[in-house]
Structures are given as C-alpha cells and as structure tokens.
Motif scaffolding. Structure first.
Motif, PDB file in Angstrom:
ATOM      1  N   PHE A  11       0.804  -1.218   0.000  1.00  0.00           N
ATOM      2  CA  PHE A  11       0.000   0.000   0.000  1.00  0.00           C
ATOM      3  C   PHE A  11       0.839   1.271   0.000  1.00  0.00           C
ATOM      4  CE2 PHE A  11      -3.119  -2.809   2.334  1.00  0.00           C
ATOM      5  CZ  PHE A  11      -3.965  -2.965   1.261  1.00  0.00           C
ATOM      6  N   ASP A 121      -0.151   2.434  -6.623  1.00  0.00           N
ATOM      7  CA  ASP A 121      -1.495   2.980  -6.856  1.00  0.00           C
ATOM      8  C   ASP A 121      -2.073   2.463  -8.176  1.00  0.00           C
ATOM      9  OD1 ASP A 121      -1.181   4.387  -4.496  1.00  0.00           O
ATOM     10  OD2 ASP A 121      -0.809   6.314  -5.479  1.00  0.00           O
ATOM     11  N   SER A 124      -3.284  -1.101  -7.828  1.00  0.00           N
ATOM     12  CA  SER A 124      -4.441  -1.320  -6.950  1.00  0.00           C
ATOM     13  C   SER A 124      -5.760  -0.995  -7.644  1.00  0.00           C
ATOM     14  CB  SER A 124      -4.316  -0.494  -5.669  1.00  0.00           C
ATOM     15  OG  SER A 124      -4.469   0.872  -5.939  1.00  0.00           O
TER      16      SER A 124
END
Length: 125
Positions: A11, A121, A124
């Motif tokens: 993350f 990012d 995801s």
C-alpha cells in the motif's frame, strides 16, 4: 540511484537509501544485496521515456540495465514510466523547505518513493 520499499501489503512506499553509481554492475550487485536483505519479491525500475512518450538513450540504458539485473536476481524486474518523478520530488523537498545541499542528497530516494507509490497505486486499480 534511489531505492524505496513498500510495506508488506503493497500500500505504501517509503524511501530506503541512495546508491552511489560507479558502474551498472556495481549498482546491480548492490540491488541484489537489498533484494536478499529485505526479501524483496518484485523490482520496479523507473523507465525514463520522454515527455512525448519516446524511448531515448536514457531509456535504452535502463532497458539494458534491467536485463543485467534480471540475470542477477530471481524476482521479476519491471519497468514503470518515471516521467516527472524527479520534478515531483524536487517540488516536495522545496515545499518542505529542505536545504539545497540536503535536497541533492535525498532527491533520488524521494523520486524512487514517488515512482513506487505511483506503481502501487496503478496496480491497486
């Protein structure tokens, strides 16, 4: 060359360090050590394509470096568009009022962190 790592869940990117480049072989060996030490399972290299989307000499050099590194490590080595990451890093450091000398020391690590965060990012979504 700046290095960044993500958290185990993929993350959040954070700066690790800057490797002083003497040769491609030396940098690849240093990265190989980091892969072992931190149990890295994937490497993302910044691909410096031009703003027009063309592959210039720098990008070709990175592509050759990717091949060299891929022969040393047993994890995937992927290229990811790095356009404007150094510019973004400089802006972040200026806004944080980091001195010119300190900016020069850390800009590559900050750029690597921005690149990795963009990669995470993108993956995801």
């Amino acid at each position: 060359m700046g290095l960044a790592l993500s958290d185990p869940m993929g993350f959040l990117a954070s700066a690790l360090k800057v490797i002083q480049r003497q040769s491609d072989k030396q940098v690849a060996a240093d990265i190989q050590s980091v892969v072992r030490e931190y149990e890295v399972d994937h490497i993302v290299l910044g691909h410096p394509i031009t703003l027009a989307g063309e592959v210039g000499k720098k990008a070709q050099h990175v592509e050759r470096f990717r091949a060299l590194l891929a022969n040393l490590v047993s994890v995937p080595v992927e290229l990811f568009d790095e356009r404007l990451t150094t510019v973004s890093a400089q802006r972040v450091l200026l806004e944080a009022d980091v001195s010119r000398k300190k900016r020069k020391e850390v800009v590559d690590a900050v750029a690597a962190t921005i690149l990795l965060q963009h990669y995470l990012d993108a993956k995801s979504h």
